[in-house]
Design an enzyme around this catalytic site. Structure first.
Site, PDB file in Angstrom:
ATOM      1  N   TYR A   1      53.894  49.507   0.682  1.00  0.00           N
ATOM      2  CA  TYR A   1      53.407  48.547   1.666  1.00  0.00           C
ATOM      3  C   TYR A   1      52.010  48.983   2.084  1.00  0.00           C
ATOM      4  O   TYR A   1      51.761  50.178   2.284  1.00  0.00           O
ATOM      5  CB  TYR A   1      54.295  48.510   2.912  1.00  0.00           C
ATOM      6  CG  TYR A   1      55.591  47.762   2.734  1.00  0.00           C
ATOM      7  CD1 TYR A   1      55.613  46.447   2.277  1.00  0.00           C
ATOM      8  CD2 TYR A   1      56.810  48.363   3.039  1.00  0.00           C
ATOM      9  CE1 TYR A   1      56.799  45.758   2.126  1.00  0.00           C
ATOM     10  CE2 TYR A   1      58.009  47.685   2.896  1.00  0.00           C
ATOM     11  CZ  TYR A   1      57.994  46.381   2.439  1.00  0.00           C
ATOM     12  OH  TYR A   1      59.175  45.698   2.281  1.00  0.00           O
TER      13      TYR A   1
ATOM     14  N   LYS B   1      54.571  42.620  -6.565  1.00  0.00           N
ATOM     15  CA  LYS B   1      55.830  41.999  -6.130  1.00  0.00           C
ATOM     16  C   LYS B   1      55.587  40.969  -5.031  1.00  0.00           C
ATOM     17  O   LYS B   1      54.882  41.245  -4.058  1.00  0.00           O
ATOM     18  CB  LYS B   1      56.801  43.071  -5.622  1.00  0.00           C
ATOM     19  CG  LYS B   1      58.149  42.541  -5.151  1.00  0.00           C
ATOM     20  CD  LYS B   1      59.062  43.698  -4.764  1.00  0.00           C
ATOM     21  CE  LYS B   1      60.444  43.211  -4.364  1.00  0.00           C
ATOM     22  NZ  LYS B   1      60.457  42.544  -3.049  1.00  0.00           N
TER      23      LYS B   1
ATOM     24  N   THR C   1      53.933  45.505  -2.868  1.00  0.00           N
ATOM     25  CA  THR C   1      54.509  44.303  -2.261  1.00  0.00           C
ATOM     26  C   THR C   1      53.412  43.504  -1.572  1.00  0.00           C
ATOM     27  O   THR C   1      52.672  44.027  -0.731  1.00  0.00           O
ATOM     28  CB  THR C   1      55.616  44.666  -1.257  1.00  0.00           C
ATOM     29  OG1 THR C   1      56.705  45.249  -1.986  1.00  0.00           O
ATOM     30  CG2 THR C   1      56.124  43.434  -0.522  1.00  0.00           C
TER      31      THR C   1
ATOM     32  N   SER D   1      61.631  52.379  -1.750  1.00  0.00           N
ATOM     33  CA  SER D   1      60.842  51.644  -0.770  1.00  0.00           C
ATOM     34  C   SER D   1      60.017  52.578   0.107  1.00  0.00           C
ATOM     35  O   SER D   1      60.440  53.702   0.414  1.00  0.00           O
ATOM     36  CB  SER D   1      61.776  50.812   0.119  1.00  0.00           C
ATOM     37  OG  SER D   1      61.074  50.256   1.222  1.00  0.00           O
TER      38      SER D   1
ATOM     39  N   HIS E   1      61.064  37.909  -1.435  1.00  0.00           N
ATOM     40  CA  HIS E   1      61.522  38.991  -0.560  1.00  0.00           C
ATOM     41  C   HIS E   1      62.985  38.796  -0.156  1.00  0.00           C
ATOM     42  O   HIS E   1      63.383  39.085   0.972  1.00  0.00           O
ATOM     43  CB  HIS E   1      60.635  39.076   0.690  1.00  0.00           C
ATOM     44  CG  HIS E   1      60.435  40.482   1.183  1.00  0.00           C
ATOM     45  ND1 HIS E   1      59.300  41.196   0.907  1.00  0.00           N
ATOM     46  CD2 HIS E   1      61.217  41.317   1.915  1.00  0.00           C
ATOM     47  CE1 HIS E   1      59.385  42.401   1.462  1.00  0.00           C
ATOM     48  NE2 HIS E   1      60.553  42.498   2.078  1.00  0.00           N
TER      49      HIS E   1
END
Length: 385
Positions: A130, A252, A156, A107, A276
């Site tokens: 992100y 995603k 994402t 992440s 999520h």
């Protein structure tokens, strides 16, 4: 860890070993948590066909995800603050995944950095991105992932605005934890966790601190993250990110057929049907409940993966039968990590693998790539011969 037989067993041990602030972070959803609960509960509504007197020898769970060979179609999902479940958590989880032959996804909001994980692994891992307002920082992240030889970028799409998670607010979540009296007492009764954290320097978001402008400590980091998620994220951003990255791209956060159609037109390699983990739009449908419709609509044009609510190998098989070519586990491996570090993650993967293998056999199949709708028990439909 021999008597830990299920993912729930790992969860209960993690609850005892991980401070409440971080266990609750992993084990919570947005607002009323209705979608979080539905993600798990809706799997039980999907029944499997039991088949008998078929050859169950020489079974194989081997498959591919975005063209990469995997020992089973399961990847470790990107999860924030993983390194606060256990010291150096992302590094340990990546090693466990590598040894198990499944992908690990790091992440953006990890405790261990891209470089930290690359330093302890031999095979390429995946990186989740992100999109922030600071585009120079985003470009820097992409370039760092390329330099670390990450083999896929997972973009994402569903965190343009951060939903409220009541448990995190009440617990005063932060990494590292604020030394309030309740937090000190909570950590004091978990000496194993504390000793691990004292033995590592990785206690903040190392992909961000020292890389983002003006972020040098916890206070500046907190204000930066609250302001940086980009509410203007659009399909045009997918275009320039894809071009900058130049490698395999996974999108995603798809939960709607119309969005899946648009995603299929981007040229991305795969989509992940995901809400999520129930941590964004509370009241949205579970991932598994929309998977079949999306896979039927776009599965011939883009690879479809699924994330959310998987707690067993049987859940993995259910998702594959409904059209997923790959699945992701987030909380199951976090429970394993909190329960026993790297060995706990390995245990979580072993549990999933064993359950998947046995269920595949009892459904009359020997090869996981043969999983399909014909393996589901649907009384209202005429079953194939």
């Amino acid at each position: 860890m021999g008597m830990l037989l299920t993912i729930d067993d790992l969860k209960q041990q993690a609850r005892r070993r991980v401070p409440k602030m971080f266990f609750d972070y992993a084990d919570s959803g947005a607002l009323t948590e209705s979608t979080y609960r539905a993600n798990e509960e809706d799997f039980s509504k999907i029944k499997l066909r039991q088949r008998v007197l078929v050859d169950m020898t020489n079974r194989s769970l081997a498959s591919t995800m975005i063209g990469e060979k995997v020992s089973m179609p399961v990847a470790l999902a990107p999860t924030g603050s993983t390194g606060m479940q256990h010291a150096d958590g992302e590094m340990l989880a990546a090693q466990a995944a590598e040894e198990a032959g499944v992908p690990f996804t790091l992440s953006t909001m990890s405790i261990c950095s891209i470089e930290d994980v690359a330093s302890v692994t031999k095979k390429p891992f995946w990186f989740q991105l992100y999109v922030m307002r600071d585009k120079d920082f985003v470009i820097n992240l992409i370039d760092r992932a390329k330099a670390a030889k990450c083999s896929a970028l997972v973009l994402t799409l569903d965190l343009q605005i951060l939903a409220q998670r009541h448990k995190d607010v009440r617990n005063g979540l932060s990494a590292p934890p604020k030394l309030t009296l309740p937090n000190i007492l909570d950590m004091a009764i978990r000496p194993r966790w504390c000793m691990g954290m004292l033995g590592t320097q990785r206690r903040t978001f190392r992909n961000i601190v020292g890389h983002a402008k003006g972020v040098g400590d916890l206070a500046s980091l907190s204000s930066w993250t609250n302001e940086q998620f980009d509410p203007q994220l659009s399909w045009k951003d997918v275009e320039w990110i894809k071009e900058r990255w130049g490698g395999k791209l996974i999108l995603k956060g798809i939960l709607d057929k119309e969005d899946a159609e648009m995603a299929a037109r981007t040229g991305a390699d795969a989509i992940i049907v995901s809400n999520h983990g129930g941590r964004q739009l509370d009241g949205a449908p579970s991932s598994i409940s929309v998977l079949e419709r999306i896979a039927d609509a776009v599965g011939d044009r883009i690879e479809v993966h699924m994330d959310g609510g998987i707690r067993s190998g049987q859940d993995v098989l259910r998702a594959l039968c409904l059209g997923a070519k790959g699945t992701y586990i987030g909380r199951p491996f976090l429970y394993g990590l909190g329960a026993g570090g790297k060995a706990g993650v390995t245990k979580a993967l072993e549990i999933i693998r064993k359950e998947l293998d046995i269920t595949l056999a009892l459904c009359g199949k020997r090869d996981i790539t043969q999983a399909g709708k014909d393996m589901l028990h649907r009384p209202q439909e005429a079953q194939p011969a």
